[in-house]
Design an enzyme around this catalytic site. Sequence first.
Site, PDB file in Angstrom:
ATOM      1  N   TYR A 169       0.809  -1.216   0.000  1.00 24.77           N
ATOM      2  CA  TYR A 169       0.000   0.000   0.000  1.00 24.77           C
ATOM      3  C   TYR A 169       0.845   1.270   0.000  1.00 24.77           C
ATOM      4  O   TYR A 169       0.376   2.335  -0.372  1.00 24.77           O
ATOM      5  CB  TYR A 169      -0.955   0.023   1.202  1.00 24.77           C
ATOM      6  CG  TYR A 169      -2.016  -1.065   1.171  1.00 24.77           C
ATOM      7  CD1 TYR A 169      -2.095  -1.980   0.125  1.00 24.77           C
ATOM      8  CD2 TYR A 169      -2.949  -1.175   2.179  1.00 24.77           C
ATOM      9  CE1 TYR A 169      -3.047  -2.973   0.094  1.00 24.77           C
ATOM     10  CE2 TYR A 169      -3.918  -2.176   2.152  1.00 24.77           C
ATOM     11  CZ  TYR A 169      -3.951  -3.070   1.107  1.00 24.77           C
ATOM     12  OH  TYR A 169      -4.905  -4.058   1.080  1.00 24.77           O
ATOM     13  N   LYS A 220       3.413 -15.457   2.539  1.00 24.13           N
ATOM     14  CA  LYS A 220       3.349 -16.181   1.268  1.00 24.13           C
ATOM     15  C   LYS A 220       4.793 -16.464   0.849  1.00 24.13           C
ATOM     16  O   LYS A 220       5.269 -16.060  -0.217  1.00 24.13           O
ATOM     17  CB  LYS A 220       2.593 -15.314   0.238  1.00 24.13           C
ATOM     18  CG  LYS A 220       2.246 -16.009  -1.055  1.00 24.13           C
ATOM     19  CD  LYS A 220       1.152 -17.057  -0.922  1.00 24.13           C
ATOM     20  CE  LYS A 220       0.896 -17.719  -2.264  1.00 24.13           C
ATOM     21  NZ  LYS A 220       0.137 -18.967  -2.145  1.00 24.13           N
ATOM     22  N   ASP A 253      -3.097 -18.066   1.795  1.00 18.88           N
ATOM     23  CA  ASP A 253      -4.270 -18.696   1.167  1.00 18.88           C
ATOM     24  C   ASP A 253      -4.865 -19.761   2.088  1.00 18.88           C
ATOM     25  O   ASP A 253      -6.080 -19.882   2.238  1.00 18.88           O
ATOM     26  CB  ASP A 253      -3.930 -19.262  -0.221  1.00 18.88           C
ATOM     27  CG  ASP A 253      -2.558 -19.913  -0.283  1.00 18.88           C
ATOM     28  OD1 ASP A 253      -1.793 -19.824   0.694  1.00 18.88           O
ATOM     29  OD2 ASP A 253      -2.234 -20.530  -1.321  1.00 18.88           O
ATOM     30  N   ASP A 277      -5.271  -6.808   5.766  1.00 14.34           N
ATOM     31  CA  ASP A 277      -6.478  -6.095   5.328  1.00 14.34           C
ATOM     32  C   ASP A 277      -7.551  -7.116   4.963  1.00 14.34           C
ATOM     33  O   ASP A 277      -8.710  -7.040   5.402  1.00 14.34           O
ATOM     34  CB  ASP A 277      -6.109  -5.229   4.110  1.00 14.34           C
ATOM     35  CG  ASP A 277      -7.200  -4.250   3.730  1.00 14.34           C
ATOM     36  OD1 ASP A 277      -8.207  -4.186   4.450  1.00 14.34           O
ATOM     37  OD2 ASP A 277      -7.042  -3.558   2.709  1.00 14.34           O
ATOM     38  N   ASP A 281     -10.861  -8.477   7.397  1.00 18.26           N
ATOM     39  CA  ASP A 281     -12.240  -8.314   6.925  1.00 18.26           C
ATOM     40  C   ASP A 281     -12.976  -9.658   6.918  1.00 18.26           C
ATOM     41  O   ASP A 281     -14.160  -9.728   7.247  1.00 18.26           O
ATOM     42  CB  ASP A 281     -12.261  -7.706   5.519  1.00 18.26           C
ATOM     43  CG  ASP A 281     -12.307  -6.189   5.579  1.00 18.26           C
ATOM     44  OD1 ASP A 281     -12.066  -5.638   6.684  1.00 18.26           O
ATOM     45  OD2 ASP A 281     -12.567  -5.542   4.554  1.00 18.26           O
TER      46      ASP A 281
END
Length: 391
Positions: A169, A220, A253, A277, A281
Amino acid sequence: MHFPAQRKGENSLPLCSATAFLVPSMPSLKFAVLAGDYIGPEVMSEALRVLAHVAKQEQLTLSYTRADVGGAGIDNHGKALPDSTVKLCEQSDAILFGSVGGPKWERLPPKEQPERAALLPLRKHFTLFANIRPGLLYRELTDASPLKSERIPDGIDIVCIRELTGGLYFGQPKTTTTLPDGDVQAVDTMVYRRSEIERITATAITAARARKRRLCSVDKANVLETSVLWRKTVTEYVARHAPDITLSHMYVDNAAMQLARDPNQFDVFVTENMFGDILSDEMAVICGSLGMLSSASLGAAKNSHGLPFGLYEPAGGTAPDIAGKGVANPCAQILSAALMLRYSFGLEGVAVRIETAVKKAVTSGSRTGDIAFGRPAVGTTAMANAIIAQL
Ligand code: NAD
């Protein structure tokens, strides 16, 4: 910092360590109130009423100043984060934040949109690098979760620690260019320094120590260089500074799947900005209503009490669909105020009192529409009144 956990199978109230952050003399709690837009001011008024009530009981002096942010900042000052608002925050020990944005400002260019032009710069300005999101669902509200009740018989009680100022970001370059062949290419850059990973790991260790001493780091590392560094750094840092913590690693994942399958297998998980993020959520969804979820974003800087400067806000947005109707759930804002008392003012006992009152009010039947499930629903003010009555 204190990160209370429910005892397994007990659906208990948050555990209290009343002395952990007690400040010997606390004459005044100085914070900035940035209510924002749509339901922001509605739920903020109720949080301030709850704070005024406990302040009277506990002989604390509230010293807060309101300022515009988001759409209100654009309308009244020409920008989402007015200079006067930043100055007020700089002079405060914490920020109690509502939420910003909504249809009124959706036609503005993306860079001027309230969320992007207010929240991201605030995070950057105050180096709010650690986002703490409790994922808490009371056993009595399991119907609110899209997960089957048998998967979460005691509700949900986990904590997500998200790195908030690094990664994709904020990384540069961040560009969109037209190539010589006429095609268009956009680039975002994912960057992490070891020092950034170490400081968020330190926050996660504190969280894990206040709970079950179990920490899962999500990355990851099978694909991304930043994740390889993330995993190596977290592993070395925990080995060096927190051998008492049981550390595990999970690919993002898989973490997304495991959250939906069996969320309570996690206790505390820590992850980088974008993964956090998305996973936070997902956590919000499985915990039922956004109206119940609080969050804290802690900075590197200490406030005048020697505690972390922080921004405290509900997990949800401005809910324009219900704004102005007096039906928004104020619990997330009230619980965010409790987090502020805990982390930025060291008032663990008072924070626990508020959290306990919210739980008692909700579980004894006072519920706004988002958590009512066919029962008669109460409005925003009546919900706060029920919480105050429990105090
Ligand atoms: P939202 O979180 O505002 O609403 C999603 C759903 O949850 C809606 O049905 C809403 O009614 C419900 N909801 C949210 N908070 C609630 C509460 N306290 N009580 C009862 N129900 C509640 O998300 P959205 O509709 O996608 O976004 C609306 C605006 O909010 C957008 O402009 C968005 O950019 C902004 N937003 C701001 C923040 C922030 O300020 N941190 C975060 C998310 C979204």
